[in-house]
Scaffold this motif. Sequence first.
Motif, short mmCIF file in Angstrom:
data_model
loop_
_atom_site.label_atom_id
_atom_site.label_comp_id
_atom_site.label_asym_id
_atom_site.label_seq_id
_atom_site.Cartn_x
_atom_site.Cartn_y
_atom_site.Cartn_z
N VAL A 318 -14.70 -18.72 5.65
CA VAL A 318 -13.47 -19.24 6.08
C VAL A 318 -12.93 -17.89 6.76
CG1 VAL A 318 -13.39 -21.23 4.65
CG2 VAL A 318 -12.28 -19.11 3.98
N THR A 319 -13.24 -16.70 6.36
CA THR A 319 -12.48 -15.64 6.84
C THR A 319 -13.12 -15.12 8.00
OG1 THR A 319 -13.53 -14.23 5.39
CG2 THR A 319 -11.46 -15.05 4.60
N ASN A 320 -14.21 -15.42 8.45
CA ASN A 320 -14.91 -14.92 9.64
C ASN A 320 -13.91 -14.93 11.03
OD1 ASN A 320 -16.97 -14.00 11.24
ND2 ASN A 320 -17.30 -16.01 12.14
N GLY A 321 -13.75 -13.74 11.44
CA GLY A 321 -12.92 -13.79 12.70
C GLY A 321 -11.32 -13.36 12.40
N SER A 322 -11.15 -13.44 10.91
CA SER A 322 -9.74 -13.11 10.41
C SER A 322 -9.54 -11.51 10.69
CB SER A 322 -9.51 -13.34 8.95
OG SER A 322 -9.62 -14.57 8.78
N ARG A 323 -8.04 -11.12 10.74
CA ARG A 323 -8.03 -9.63 11.11
C ARG A 323 -7.36 -9.25 9.56
NH1 ARG A 323 -6.54 -8.63 16.23
NH2 ARG A 323 -5.01 -7.15 15.85
N ILE A 324 -8.06 -8.14 9.34
CA ILE A 324 -7.87 -7.64 7.93
C ILE A 324 -7.04 -6.45 8.22
CG2 ILE A 324 -8.89 -6.69 5.71
CD1 ILE A 324 -9.59 -9.65 6.40
N VAL A 325 -5.90 -6.15 7.71
CA VAL A 325 -4.95 -5.38 7.93
C VAL A 325 -4.42 -4.54 6.88
CG1 VAL A 325 -2.56 -4.80 9.14
CG2 VAL A 325 -3.92 -6.77 9.79
N ALA A 326 -4.72 -2.67 6.95
CA ALA A 326 -4.21 -2.03 6.22
C ALA A 326 -3.19 -1.18 6.42
CB ALA A 326 -5.43 -1.44 5.74
N THR A 327 -2.01 -1.01 6.07
CA THR A 327 -0.79 -0.16 5.99
C THR A 327 -0.87 0.86 5.03
OG1 THR A 327 0.36 -1.86 7.22
CG2 THR A 327 1.38 0.19 6.39
N VAL A 328 -0.91 2.16 5.47
CA VAL A 328 -1.12 3.39 4.53
C VAL A 328 0.28 4.10 4.48
CG1 VAL A 328 -2.06 5.40 3.78
CG2 VAL A 328 -3.40 3.67 4.47
N ALA A 329 0.84 4.66 3.31
CA ALA A 329 2.00 5.22 3.40
C ALA A 329 2.20 6.34 2.37
CB ALA A 329 3.36 4.39 3.49
N PHE A 330 2.85 7.53 2.62
CA PHE A 330 3.03 8.29 1.53
C PHE A 330 4.37 7.93 0.87
CE2 PHE A 330 0.27 10.91 3.99
CZ PHE A 330 -0.81 11.40 2.95
N PRO A 331 4.54 7.34 -0.37
CA PRO A 331 5.95 6.91 -0.73
C PRO A 331 6.79 8.31 -1.06
CG PRO A 331 4.21 6.67 -2.23
CD PRO A 331 3.52 6.94 -1.23
N THR A 332 8.17 7.85 -0.87
CA THR A 332 9.04 9.04 -0.83
C THR A 332 9.33 9.25 -2.42
OG1 THR A 332 10.95 7.81 -0.28
CG2 THR A 332 9.79 9.17 1.54
N GLY A 333 9.76 10.45 -2.85
CA GLY A 333 10.04 10.55 -4.40
C GLY A 333 9.07 10.51 -5.23
N SER A 334 7.50 10.31 -4.90
CA SER A 334 6.67 10.14 -5.95
C SER A 334 6.30 11.62 -6.42
CB SER A 334 5.61 9.30 -5.27
OG SER A 334 4.59 9.19 -6.43
N ASP A 335 6.14 11.69 -7.80
CA ASP A 335 5.50 12.93 -8.02
C ASP A 335 4.25 12.80 -8.83
OD1 ASP A 335 6.56 11.71 -10.26
OD2 ASP A 335 7.86 13.23 -10.99
N SER A 336 3.78 11.55 -8.68
CA SER A 336 2.53 11.25 -9.35
C SER A 336 1.40 11.34 -8.37
CB SER A 336 2.62 10.19 -10.27
OG SER A 336 3.00 8.83 -9.28
N SER A 337 0.04 11.15 -8.92
CA SER A 337 -1.18 11.18 -7.95
C SER A 337 -1.73 9.86 -8.43
CB SER A 337 -1.97 12.51 -8.25
OG SER A 337 -3.17 12.25 -7.39
#
Length: 603
Positions: A318-337
């Motif tokens: 059922v997912t054939n042809g669907s758009r798989i979207v990824a958004t990547v960000a560096f969160p502000t104020g994070s001091d952990s890996s």
Amino acid sequence: MILGGTTEGRAAARIADEGSAPYYYSTKGALQEIDCAHGIRLTGGMDMAEMEACCREKGIRLLIDAAHPFASALHRTVADVSSALQIPVIRYERQYPPHDPKLVWCDDYTDAIRKLEEQGVRHLLALTGVNTIAPLHSWWEKHPSWFRILEREESLTLATRQGFPADRLLFYRDEDDAGQLTDQLHPDAIITKESGQSGYFNEKVAAAHERHIPVFVVKRPALPETFYKVYGEDGLRKQIERLLPDFFPLHHGYTTGACATAAAKAALVALLTRKEQTESPITLPSGEVITLPVAETTWTDKTATCTVVKDAGDDPDVTNGSRIVATVAFPTGSDSSCIRFIAGPGVGTVTLPGLGLEVGGPAINATPRKMITDELVAVLKRFEQKEPVALTVTISVPGGEELTKKTFNPKLGIVGGISIIGTSGIVRPFSTDAFIASIRKEAEVAKAIGCTTLVINSGAKSERYLKARFPELPPQAFVHYGNFIGETLKIAATLGFPQVVMGIMLGKAVKLAEGFLDTHSKKVVMNKEFLKELAHEAGCSEASVRSIDTITLARELWQLFPAEEQDAFFDLLLKKCYHHCSPLFPRGELSLLLITEEGNIRG
């Protein structure tokens, strides 16, 4: 036509045999044994004129160069024939590790001789094969050297013809003998070729490193730029499907997990470079590298988003042809890996235990999470990002809220969208493995929410009747086995369910009673002779037995027997079914229910 004679050549033949069309498998020599279901064997080296004539005569429309990476003359011949006849070429490449700076890299054999001289090497163990005796002649005629070769007549003849001393020839035993030879000979250095994983390159280097012996490596020659490079069996199959669409009856695709991985990797690269991405290479759990196209790249000040369009091949996904979207960000104020996953629009949220995912978290399964994490960590290392590094990865599937209604997700307790799934990264049409994996996942959820009774059934119709029979059970207690009765019972036994109720309709029951635990029509059909034997055993009349020959569908058996014979026949049928099923569920209570088309239940 496959140009083989290598590990990759044999793998290419395996992939070609998945199709139903004939193909040619060509090797220079006749020694290699290979079984081909549809392949026609060709032997003997070919120059350009001979290969061109062969391609014309046999109607070749695609060439697969799976030859040794150092077969430079063959690569040039294939490229020339490709250009002359406008035939595309797929290069089935080996997997090569990154260049290790501790190794001495040589552009060719002349460069290797120069570097050996510069570093004062005198005693050399050559693991480069018999064909390198000639290009290294000026070295071994001055310095004590040993060459490891294959123990076969043509190799011995070639070595003798080059004038190499017979007492300094060593014979290949297995991939681990490099260390043994080094211990025996104590050479100053080893020379090998950049032959990749299937050439046991890593094993040779590891043996030398353990003994603190320098390794000289002759780099693999460059391939023609016109070749389409692939790095594994899945990549090869997809490229054949693209270039020769009619070769395979069904086409493979990629899982939502693979698409999300490619989109997330592309988004991070876009965030770091501010450049539009058009493709994204990723590593599958098998270790194979594939490349997926990227449909769109967008940015904000602090994020990058990439989209990959899901290609499920010929699987009814059922997912054939669907758009798989990824958004990547560096969160502000994070001091952990860490890498934090977020369910965007169209991706579901987990509400029940048993899936191996945090309740309340995004429905992104373990394998896609690991694939995404591995790719993003590798990108960060490549761009020399300093630790600690934190990332947020938001996966979205526009329209996923509607798509999920067509899946098992609501029963699994996944709400608001689809799951990002896949254990291999590859969708194989109508995959048995995928169906059985979904059975296991549903049963695990039922177990996790406390179900003690698992009701297994063949499909929507029988499930509807069984839910009416057991209204007290939650929806998660009902699991479809499709045709995989045996596998489903094994799963239930492994998970430790105290009770299993199996509903079965007559079409599958007559196959199961004969002992077939996979009832797919492609594997087994209704056996009238068996049914007549069963009728005799049940004490049915000769007229009833003879009438079995007149039926075309199993459901006609419901009207075939007179009332006084029905109980005996159908009770015996169920008894036979139970006989084959009970050994697969030995420690719990198993009940079998035979269901009519109208929903009446016997058992």
